[in-house]
Design an enzyme around this catalytic site. Sequence first.
Site, PDB file in Angstrom:
ATOM      1  N   CYS A 154     -56.395 -66.124  69.212  1.00  0.00           N
ATOM      2  CA  CYS A 154     -56.486 -67.091  70.306  1.00  0.00           C
ATOM      3  C   CYS A 154     -56.339 -66.425  71.673  1.00  0.00           C
ATOM      4  CB  CYS A 154     -55.414 -68.168  70.144  1.00  0.00           C
ATOM      5  SG  CYS A 154     -55.485 -69.362  71.470  1.00  0.00           S
ATOM      6  N   ARG A 282     -69.722 -70.890  66.245  1.00  0.00           N
ATOM      7  CA  ARG A 282     -70.476 -71.749  67.155  1.00  0.00           C
ATOM      8  C   ARG A 282     -71.915 -71.998  66.699  1.00  0.00           C
ATOM      9  NH1 ARG A 282     -69.697 -68.022  72.070  1.00  0.00           N
ATOM     10  NH2 ARG A 282     -69.777 -66.573  70.288  1.00  0.00           N
TER      11      ARG A 282
HETATM   12  C1  LIG Z   1     -64.238 -74.974  69.603  1.00  0.00           C
HETATM   13  C2  LIG Z   1     -63.684 -73.721  68.981  1.00  0.00           C
HETATM   14  C3  LIG Z   1     -62.456 -73.770  68.360  1.00  0.00           C
HETATM   15  C4  LIG Z   1     -61.939 -72.615  67.762  1.00  0.00           C
HETATM   16  N1  LIG Z   1     -60.746 -72.693  67.097  1.00  0.00           N
HETATM   17  C5  LIG Z   1     -60.305 -71.615  66.400  1.00  0.00           C
HETATM   18  C6  LIG Z   1     -59.140 -71.677  65.609  1.00  0.00           C
HETATM   19  O1  LIG Z   1     -58.466 -72.700  65.544  1.00  0.00           O
HETATM   20  N2  LIG Z   1     -58.771 -70.567  64.915  1.00  0.00           N
HETATM   21  C7  LIG Z   1     -59.476 -69.397  64.987  1.00  0.00           C
HETATM   22  O2  LIG Z   1     -59.108 -68.414  64.340  1.00  0.00           O
HETATM   23  N3  LIG Z   1     -60.590 -69.306  65.743  1.00  0.00           N
HETATM   24  C8  LIG Z   1     -61.013 -70.380  66.416  1.00  0.00           C
HETATM   25  N4  LIG Z   1     -62.173 -70.297  67.139  1.00  0.00           N
HETATM   26  C9  LIG Z   1     -62.922 -69.039  67.137  1.00  0.00           C
HETATM   27  C10 LIG Z   1     -63.962 -69.027  66.021  1.00  0.00           C
HETATM   28  O3  LIG Z   1     -63.328 -69.135  64.750  1.00  0.00           O
HETATM   29  C11 LIG Z   1     -64.791 -67.730  66.063  1.00  0.00           C
HETATM   30  O4  LIG Z   1     -63.934 -66.644  65.869  1.00  0.00           O
HETATM   31  C12 LIG Z   1     -65.514 -67.562  67.383  1.00  0.00           C
HETATM   32  O5  LIG Z   1     -66.160 -68.751  67.776  1.00  0.00           O
HETATM   33  C13 LIG Z   1     -66.547 -66.424  67.298  1.00  0.00           C
HETATM   34  O6  LIG Z   1     -67.486 -66.680  66.301  1.00  0.00           O
HETATM   35  P1  LIG Z   1     -68.964 -67.249  66.662  1.00  0.00           P
HETATM   36  O7  LIG Z   1     -69.612 -66.270  67.600  1.00  0.00           O
HETATM   37  O8  LIG Z   1     -69.649 -67.341  65.330  1.00  0.00           O
HETATM   38  O9  LIG Z   1     -68.755 -68.553  67.318  1.00  0.00           O
HETATM   39  C14 LIG Z   1     -62.670 -71.411  67.793  1.00  0.00           C
HETATM   40  C15 LIG Z   1     -63.912 -71.373  68.438  1.00  0.00           C
HETATM   41  C16 LIG Z   1     -64.426 -72.509  69.017  1.00  0.00           C
HETATM   42  C17 LIG Z   1     -65.777 -72.441  69.677  1.00  0.00           C
END
Ligand SMILES: Cc1cc2nc3c(=O)[nH]c(=O)nc-3n(C[C@H](O)[C@H](O)[C@H](O)COP(=O)(O)O)c2cc1C
Length: 424
Positions: A154, A282
């Site tokens: 986070c 995402r």
């Molecule tokens: C709306 C939102 C909420 C997220 N909440 C968490 C979470 O609670 N725990 C976590 O480990 N990552 C969280 N993430 C990060 C995602 O798990 C992921 O690591 C990040 O979006 C990068 O991956 P992507 O490029 O496929 O989106 C969140 C991301 C988004 C966009």
Amino acid sequence: MEAEVDTHPQEEVGDRRLEDRDQLARSMRITHDDDSARRRATLEGVTLALTKPLVLGGHDVWPPVVLAPMAGITNVAFRRLCREQGGGVYVCEMITTRALVERIPRTLKMIRFAPDEEFRSLQLYGVDPEVTAAAVRMIAEENLADHVDLNFGCPVPKVTRRGGGAALPWRHRLFGRIVRGAVEAARPAGLPVTVKMRMGIDHDHLTYVEAGLIAQEAGVAAVALHARTAEQRYSGSADWDAIAALKQALDVPVLGNGDIWEASDALRMVEYTGADGVVVGRGCLGRPWLFADLSAAFAGRPAPALPALGEVAAVMSRHAHLLVAALADERHGCADFRKHVAWYLKGFPVGGDLRRDLAMVSSLGELDDLLGTLDAAEPFPVEALGRPRGRVNAPGRVSLPYGWLDSRDDDSVPAGAETEDSGG
Ligand SMILES: Cc1cc2nc3c(=O)[nH]c(=O)nc-3n(C[C@H](O)[C@H](O)[C@H](O)COP(=O)(O)O)c2cc1C
């Protein structure tokens, strides 16, 4: 644990649901040819490097795909929409360890899995080794989940300012104590524990290889890397070279995360980094069918058809109905659905007024009426493929507790770092 909400109430609230679902299921199986040329082209030239499933404890995961935990998104309703599309692991919304052990009702409600979720995957956020171990013990003893993921990614200032989230692995001893405590607490029940992290605080304070080695030594089943630093937040591109470096350094499976917008990106990531699986966040916002594309891609099958606007509307309606059923409250469910509207409609020629009305719906009837005014035949906007969606915010200096960077070996528990707002 609360039982999964019965799906029958949805049938009462809207009888379009089942028809739409069948129609959707049929459309998803149609093999694409004409208008998917662009997608096929992107898939061509990518050879499938992965032939074996991802093993998490005693569980084989195929395809080696994980729905990223996303706070406010990956609840039982959204997971169901995604699970219906393909195989993989579907992680629930993050749960804070203290709220869990204190049995805060709102937190307990979030731990809700459908009866057919065979591999119940739960993400924990904690900063205190004792509390984290107690939370994992509770999960194990009360059979609340089959897998525990620990969140160290986070970047939210409110969290890092107190030493939590992506700031925590910098304190490598504390990090090790948390992970060891979780693995030991999970062992009697045979629960696999995984860790999800970022590359570090910033490029001058990278922690991912060290943290990966510590987690491996502690006995985790796998390590997932969102290949950005906390400073980067969601800006720029994920650094897939870092995923490759972590894969080189570890013996346990490594899961690559960051910027998978299409199934072809997942194959490219696996090929480029050697990762044992991918974590998709995402890219599936407003597109749960991405998991069908991923299943097809890993199986070497052609991509399923891109849904036309009518099919997207059917998924939107179903999503809202599932949310209402899960929350057992129509107003609340519709309010929760609003954030998904723009993602579903991204790239479609839908007017501003209609978009605004859809993003303010407060009943399922209103939603279905508005969706009924969309042009069902409108083809999927291929120009929206491969493009970022969801958070893309700018980099920002990482707020840290005073003296944090000089206190690597300090393993005391940071005070007040466990907040409800601790997403990734
Ligand atoms: C709306 C939102 C909420 C997220 N909440 C968490 C979470 O609670 N725990 C976590 O480990 N990552 C969280 N993430 C990060 C995602 O798990 C992921 O690591 C990040 O979006 C990068 O991956 P992507 O490029 O496929 O989106 C969140 C991301 C988004 C966009």
